[in-house]
Design a protein around this motif. Sequence first.
Motif: not given
Length: 93
Positions: A39-52
Amino acid sequence: MNKTSLKTAVAIFALVAVTGCAKGTTVVTGVTRAAISVEQVQLYTQPPQGSYQVIALVNASSGNGWTDQQSIDYAVEELKNQAAAVGANGVVL
């Protein structure tokens, strides 16, 4: 075996055949973390802003489901399972 028992057995087999039939793989490319809940895993269609940090490449597929959407849902759930297992809190699609 009577008709009711046979119908029940067929229904259970169909349910087992359709649910949880996605498969996936994980290739670790970085430092993994402790497993987290799906449940803690998020899906992104593009990389999130900021560092990862990229810690793994995950892959999932499913040809099962009553509809194409249901097959996609199974595959997405498997992606989240794979990511959660290595401690990733996000998946970039």
